[in-house]
Write an enzyme that holds these catalytic residues in place. Structure first.
Site, PDB file in Angstrom:
ATOM      1  N   LYS A  34      26.161  22.515  17.495  1.00 59.52           N
ATOM      2  CA  LYS A  34      24.910  21.966  18.037  1.00 59.52           C
ATOM      3  C   LYS A  34      23.912  21.686  16.918  1.00 59.52           C
ATOM      4  O   LYS A  34      22.752  22.075  16.991  1.00 59.52           O
ATOM      5  CB  LYS A  34      24.321  22.942  19.048  1.00 59.52           C
ATOM      6  CG  LYS A  34      25.201  23.144  20.264  1.00 59.52           C
ATOM      7  CD  LYS A  34      24.600  24.173  21.213  1.00 59.52           C
ATOM      8  CE  LYS A  34      25.416  24.306  22.468  1.00 59.52           C
ATOM      9  NZ  LYS A  34      26.669  25.001  22.285  1.00 59.52           N
ATOM     10  N   CYS A  35      24.358  20.998  15.911  1.00 61.46           N
ATOM     11  CA  CYS A  35      23.555  20.727  14.719  1.00 61.46           C
ATOM     12  C   CYS A  35      23.436  19.215  14.543  1.00 61.46           C
ATOM     13  O   CYS A  35      24.318  18.464  14.968  1.00 61.46           O
ATOM     14  CB  CYS A  35      24.254  21.356  13.506  1.00 61.46           C
ATOM     15  SG  CYS A  35      23.526  20.983  11.906  1.00 61.46           S
TER      16      CYS A  35
END
Length: 157
Positions: A34-35
């Site tokens: 989730k970057c």
């Protein structure tokens, strides 16, 4: 100590010795699902597909130390990488890359990488390039796209 003295657990729990990668060019990368840099999985997979037959290995190590960007279980992370980015290179169980509990491999990599990007890992998708003899050749910043590493990889293959 050198790169080949370390081991880590793959997603399935199997212990893998880095000595299994002797004679190969290796990229070690701390990953997150989730970057903003998560789309780099696509570029890493492309490098792997293009060069694995010439001796390139990419080893992905999920890490949740940067704003909880990989909070899921190992099985969820593995499924995410395969379904969303078609990742076929080896993914390992989640580790820490900084602090007292940092994985020994990452303690070694940070110590061996020279230059402006040495020391503490600052973010996800920091990439280490290792030559066929197990030497840490270069550390690439998170913002460095995998395709930008291609020239350095080709020199080592």
């Amino acid at each position: 100590m050198n790169f080949y003295d370390f081991s880590a657990f793959k997603m399935n729990g199997e212990t893998v010795s880095m000595s299994d990668f002797k004679g190969k060019v290796v990229i070690v990368v701390n990953t997150a699902s989730k970057c903003g840099f998560t789309p780099q999985f696509e570029g890493l997979e492309k490098l792997y597909e293009n060069y694995k037959d010439q001796g390139l290995e990419i080893l992905g190590f999920p890490c949740n130390q940067f704003v909880n960007q990989d909070a899921g279980e190992n099985s969820e992370i593995n499924e995410f990488c395969q379904l969303n980015y078609g990742v076929t290179f080896p993914m390992f169980q989640k580790i820490k890359v900084n602090g007292k509990e940092a994985h020994p491999l990452y303690q070694f990599l940070k110590k061996e990488a020279k230059g402006a990007l040495s020391g503490t890992i600052k973010w996800n998708f920091t990439k280490f390039l290792i030559d066929r003899e197990g030497n840490v050749i270069e550390r690439f910043a998170p913002k460095t796209e995998p395709k930008e590493m291609e020239e350095e990889i080709q020199k080592l293959l």
